[in-house]
Structure formats: C-alpha cells, structure tokens
Design a protein around this motif. Structure first.
Motif, mmCIF file in Angstrom:
data_model
loop_
_atom_site.group_PDB
_atom_site.id
_atom_site.type_symbol
_atom_site.label_atom_id
_atom_site.label_comp_id
_atom_site.label_asym_id
_atom_site.label_seq_id
_atom_site.Cartn_x
_atom_site.Cartn_y
_atom_site.Cartn_z
ATOM 1 N N THR A 21 -16.364 6.300 -79.956
ATOM 2 C CA THR A 21 -14.978 6.196 -79.510
ATOM 3 C C THR A 21 -14.871 5.126 -78.428
ATOM 4 O O THR A 21 -15.854 4.779 -77.770
ATOM 5 C CB THR A 21 -14.476 7.539 -78.952
ATOM 6 N N SER A 22 -13.679 4.620 -78.230
ATOM 7 C CA SER A 22 -13.452 3.648 -77.167
ATOM 8 C C SER A 22 -13.780 4.285 -75.821
ATOM 9 O O SER A 22 -13.293 5.368 -75.502
ATOM 10 C CB SER A 22 -11.993 3.178 -77.181
ATOM 11 N N GLY A 23 -14.627 3.643 -75.046
ATOM 12 C CA GLY A 23 -15.002 4.186 -73.747
ATOM 13 C C GLY A 23 -16.008 5.305 -73.814
ATOM 14 O O GLY A 23 -16.162 6.057 -72.836
ATOM 15 N N ALA A 24 -16.720 5.452 -74.933
ATOM 16 C CA ALA A 24 -17.715 6.521 -75.059
ATOM 17 C C ALA A 24 -18.753 6.422 -73.944
ATOM 18 O O ALA A 24 -19.188 5.335 -73.571
ATOM 19 C CB ALA A 24 -18.403 6.440 -76.416
ATOM 20 N N GLU A 25 -19.143 7.582 -73.419
ATOM 21 C CA GLU A 25 -20.189 7.644 -72.401
ATOM 22 C C GLU A 25 -21.542 7.569 -73.095
ATOM 23 O O GLU A 25 -21.833 8.369 -73.977
ATOM 24 C CB GLU A 25 -20.061 8.949 -71.616
ATOM 25 N N VAL A 26 -22.380 6.617 -72.678
ATOM 26 C CA VAL A 26 -23.713 6.451 -73.278
ATOM 27 C C VAL A 26 -24.739 6.439 -72.151
ATOM 28 O O VAL A 26 -24.800 5.490 -71.364
ATOM 29 C CB VAL A 26 -23.813 5.160 -74.111
ATOM 30 N N THR A 27 -25.541 7.497 -72.077
ATOM 31 C CA THR A 27 -26.477 7.710 -70.975
ATOM 32 C C THR A 27 -27.907 7.604 -71.448
ATOM 33 O O THR A 27 -28.247 8.056 -72.544
ATOM 34 C CB THR A 27 -26.279 9.114 -70.375
ATOM 35 N N ALA B 104 -27.374 -5.054 -63.435
ATOM 36 C CA ALA B 104 -27.222 -5.123 -64.885
ATOM 37 C C ALA B 104 -25.817 -4.728 -65.327
ATOM 38 O O ALA B 104 -25.420 -5.027 -66.454
ATOM 39 C CB ALA B 104 -28.254 -4.218 -65.566
ATOM 40 N N GLY B 105 -25.088 -4.033 -64.451
ATOM 41 C CA GLY B 105 -23.704 -3.699 -64.752
ATOM 42 C C GLY B 105 -23.455 -2.277 -65.200
ATOM 43 O O GLY B 105 -22.397 -1.992 -65.772
ATOM 44 N N PHE B 106 -24.384 -1.357 -64.922
ATOM 45 C CA PHE B 106 -24.158 0.042 -65.290
ATOM 46 C C PHE B 106 -22.971 0.590 -64.509
ATOM 47 O O PHE B 106 -22.914 0.482 -63.276
ATOM 48 C CB PHE B 106 -25.404 0.887 -65.028
ATOM 49 N N ALA B 107 -22.026 1.194 -65.238
ATOM 50 C CA ALA B 107 -20.804 1.686 -64.607
ATOM 51 C C ALA B 107 -21.038 2.966 -63.831
ATOM 52 O O ALA B 107 -20.359 3.225 -62.833
ATOM 53 C CB ALA B 107 -19.725 1.912 -65.676
ATOM 54 N N GLN B 108 -21.976 3.785 -64.284
ATOM 55 C CA GLN B 108 -22.240 5.067 -63.643
ATOM 56 C C GLN B 108 -23.736 5.229 -63.441
ATOM 57 O O GLN B 108 -24.528 4.959 -64.351
ATOM 58 C CB GLN B 108 -21.710 6.233 -64.498
ATOM 59 N N THR C 118 -31.004 -5.443 -70.975
ATOM 60 C CA THR C 118 -30.946 -5.249 -72.427
ATOM 61 C C THR C 118 -30.185 -3.973 -72.778
ATOM 62 O O THR C 118 -29.345 -3.965 -73.690
ATOM 63 C CB THR C 118 -32.368 -5.192 -73.013
ATOM 64 N N LEU C 119 -30.464 -2.905 -72.059
ATOM 65 C CA LEU C 119 -29.772 -1.638 -72.309
ATOM 66 C C LEU C 119 -28.275 -1.776 -72.066
ATOM 67 O O LEU C 119 -27.459 -1.323 -72.869
ATOM 68 C CB LEU C 119 -30.350 -0.536 -71.425
ATOM 69 N N ARG C 120 -27.921 -2.404 -70.972
ATOM 70 C CA ARG C 120 -26.492 -2.535 -70.661
ATOM 71 C C ARG C 120 -25.788 -3.413 -71.692
ATOM 72 O O ARG C 120 -24.703 -3.066 -72.161
ATOM 73 C CB ARG C 120 -26.323 -3.130 -69.248
ATOM 74 N N ALA C 121 -26.400 -4.508 -72.047
ATOM 75 C CA ALA C 121 -25.796 -5.387 -73.049
ATOM 76 C C ALA C 121 -25.698 -4.698 -74.406
ATOM 77 O O ALA C 121 -24.797 -4.996 -75.203
ATOM 78 C CB ALA C 121 -26.603 -6.680 -73.174
ATOM 79 N N GLY C 122 -26.602 -3.744 -74.652
ATOM 80 C CA GLY C 122 -26.621 -3.039 -75.931
ATOM 81 C C GLY C 122 -25.681 -1.860 -76.012
ATOM 82 O O GLY C 122 -25.624 -1.189 -77.052
ATOM 83 N N GLY C 123 -24.949 -1.546 -74.923
ATOM 84 C CA GLY C 123 -23.935 -0.500 -74.990
ATOM 85 C C GLY C 123 -24.150 0.694 -74.091
ATOM 86 O O GLY C 123 -23.284 1.569 -74.003
ATOM 87 N N PHE C 124 -25.285 0.783 -73.407
ATOM 88 C CA PHE C 124 -25.497 1.878 -72.450
ATOM 89 C C PHE C 124 -24.659 1.598 -71.200
ATOM 90 O O PHE C 124 -24.664 0.482 -70.680
ATOM 91 C CB PHE C 124 -26.972 1.986 -72.066
ATOM 92 N N ASN C 125 -23.951 2.622 -70.712
ATOM 93 C CA ASN C 125 -23.112 2.420 -69.526
ATOM 94 C C ASN C 125 -23.374 3.424 -68.411
ATOM 95 O O ASN C 125 -22.722 3.391 -67.372
ATOM 96 C CB ASN C 125 -21.627 2.434 -69.907
#
Length: 386
Positions: free
Chosen positions: A103-109, A167-171, A124-131
């Motif tokens: 989903t848009s804005g899905a949490e990926v930990t 790396a830009g992790f939001a949380q 690499t993790l952040r660019a690959g969609g982990f937030n």
C-alpha cells in the motif's frame, strides 16, 4: 464486512502484514529462545547464500493461496535479518511487492544489530524500500552486554544510528532489555540515557525472561546466575517510564514508547489487535481470517520442503469465538487504548469496580485502561478479566 472496530486498510480489508523470519545470528545469545541458528549449527541445506530464494518461493506459494491482497506492513525479524546481504533483503521485499503489492506509505521494518550494518548496506536497504529500522541495542553497559552474549561495542551504536539517519530512514527504533543478572539500577539508567541520546523515534524496553531450554535457564538452575527480584524489576520499569515520558515519549503498549502516533510500530499493532498477517520463514506463524498456522521449525526442513514444491506448513488451528475473546482481552489490555468494556463477559465486568478501587485500571469512554500500577501488574489484571 469489517466488524473489528479497527480502521480498514487502503485496500478495503482488515489490515494485513507480512512477517519475514531470518533465522541467522553470528552468536546465539544465552537468553534467546527464538528460532535462530549460527552458520555452524546449520551446515549445508539452509545457507545465507540461498535463503532469499527459499523465502521468495514461499512468498509465491502465499500469493497463490491467498490471491491479491495489498500489504500494509512488512517486518523482517529474526535472528538478525542484516546477517543477509542487503541486496537479498531488498529482493525479498521486491517479491512481496511484485506478488501482493505494498500500500502507499506501507511500513517496512528490518531489525538489525549495530555491528551487522555499514553505510553501504543501510543505503541499499533504504533505496530498496525499507523505511524503518529497529536496532537491538539491549544495553550500553559492557558487563551487561557480555552477560547477554551481545557482540557489539556500545560506541558502535551511535555510528550505526547516524548511518541509518544519513541513509534516510524515516523511523528508527531502539530495543533495550532490563533485568539482566548483575545489572544495577544505575546501569539501567545509563542504558536509557544512552538510548535517548540517540534521539530515536521509538523505544522498546523488555524485562529479561528466562525461558526453558536456554543457556540462561541452565545457569539459573545451577545457581551460577541470580535473577533480580520482582521489586527491582518493577523499579527499572518505572525508571524507564519516567525518563522516556520526560523526554517526550508516550507509552502505547506495555513495553513500547513512541514520540508520537506516527512513530508507533504499525506491524506489531496487527498482532495486538488480532488482525491478519502471513509469516514467511522457518517456524513463522500466520493468522488470517480466524485461522492460525505455523511452519516447520528447522531451516533445513523448511528449505527442503520448498525445494520439493511442498508447503512448509507444519500445523494449524481454527480459533473459536471463546478463544478469540480471551486473546483480545489479553492483548488489548496491554494497550494504552485499552479494551472495550462492552466486549467483556458479565463476570469480568462485575470485577471492574474492584480493579478501579485498587488503582489498577481506569474506565474512560467505556474502555478499561491500565494505570501505572496496573501496568506493573498487567498479568494479574488479565487473569481477573479472563
């Protein structure tokens, strides 16, 4: 029809998440009873080099069984997921997105140890969609880390956190453990202050529990280590709540504090609210539409089944209404949002005035909510209500 009272996911169904279990650790900690293994314990048949492909094979089976359903949260746990190359973790996440769709804005930990990441892997993790990333810090005191068999140095933690931020992790979350044998109240204060200095968005603090079958349990049984008494453990919980509250964190589950609602772990909310999730990996548990099941535990058996085109499922059960009700009380009573009084049995509702009188709960908007004293005695409160 949604009858849970929980918000629907953007896909129009109950919230749905996927848990990916990565069973590898560099060292097996003496207190840990999770389904984890070092490379030497596994040998051939279930290696880090082949694990991503094995997990992807189960993801494909999961989609074939469930059909299209968008994913609101993904959580990579273990073990130490970052024992796998970052590219492999991204491949597994991409497979989930390709088969199901996030989903848009899905949490990926992902969980991580401070000594299992570097700037390149985190980027690499952040660019690959982990937030979202959750660091297993546990303690900032060397002798406590040694007792827990943790391998990182306290000074490595700020480095790892800085790399994750860059790396830009939001949380960013920090996991702590209190009640280790030999840990003083001052030791625990030092760990809390160390964690707060990292300026995380979320903190989990768990009391050490001696589980049967662990090295710790054998040491306790032989009298080699002495666990702290209940009063000392309670003092450490109170200290954690005091310092975290003073720093602007709010508790939202007994062992979890967040800076604000957006920093709360959405994936864990699926478990606490009996929503739906699919578990990928050896020993992983799933819960969908009132059915619960779990995979074979050993990674080699898990890999062999999938390589043979077979399901890794070991067993399961359908959850009857009475069991579901008891589980809702057990889990939702632990939440700051509390449990609806109207969903309690008549005998449980009759006990509420006494629990209020003992300063264990408050009744707010027709929900029972634990007081601070009640949080210390949460298991006793749940027993009264179930």
């Amino acid at each position: 029809m949604n009858t849970s009272g929980r918000p629907l996911s953007p896909s129009g169904e109950r919230p749905f998440g996927i848990y990916v279990h990565v069973p590898f650790c560099s060292v097996r900690c003496g207190y840990c009873d999770f389904n984890t293994y070092t490379a030497d314990e596994l040998g051939e048949g279930a290696t880090r080099a082949t694990y991503a492909d094995t997990a992807i094979a189960e993801i494909e089976r999961a989609h074939a069984a469930m059909g299209d359903r968008q994913v609101d949260t993904v959580f990579f746990g273990g073990g130490t997921p970052t024992q796998l190359p970052a590219d492999d973790l991204v491949r597994v996440l991409r497979a989930i997105d390709d088969r199901f769709g996030l989903t848009s804005g899905a949490e990926v930990t992902t969980e991580a140890n401070p000594d299992s990441v570097d700037p390149r892997a985190l980027a690499t993790l952040r660019a690959g969609g982990f937030n979202r990333i959750s660091f297993g810090v546990q303690s900032a005191v060397p002798h406590v880390l040694a007792t827990l068999d943790r391998t990182h140095r306290p000074e490595r933690v700020p480095e790892a956190v800085q790399w994750a931020r860059e790396a830009g992790f939001a949380q960013l979350s920090v996991d702590l453990i209190y009640g280790t044998p030999g840990e003083s109240l001052d030791d625990w204060r030092a760990s809390l202050e160390h964690a707060l200095a990292l300026q995380p968005d979320h903190v989990s603090a768990y009391a050490l529990i001696v589980e049967d079958g662990t090295a710790f349990a054998r040491q306790v049984r032989r009298g080699e280590v002495e666990m702290p008494d209940e009063d000392e453990t309670a003092d450490k919980y109170l200290l954690a709540d005091d310092l975290l509250t003073e720093a602007g964190f709010g508790w939202y589950e007994l062992s979890n504090w967040a800076r604000d609602e957006t920093a709360r772990c959405q994936h864990n909310g699926l478990y606490w609210n009996s929503d739906d999730w699919f578990g990928i990996g050896p020993g992983a548990h799933s819960h969908v539409a009132g059915e619960r099941w779990w995979n074979v535990k050993h990674p080699v058996a898990y890999a062999q089944r999938l390589a043979a085109g077979e399901s890794p499922r070991m067993d399961g059960e359908f959850i009857d209404a009475d069991t579901a009700q008891v589980e809702r009380v057990m889990l939702q009573t632990r939440l700051r949002s509390g449990h609806p009084v109207t969903e309690l049995s008549e005998s449980a509702r009759n006990k509420l005035p006494a629990l209020v009188g003992r300063d264990l709960i408050t009744l707010t908007d027709d929900r029972l909510v634990l007081t601070l004293t009640g949080r210390l005695l949460a298991d006793a409160v749940v027993r009264e209500l179930t």
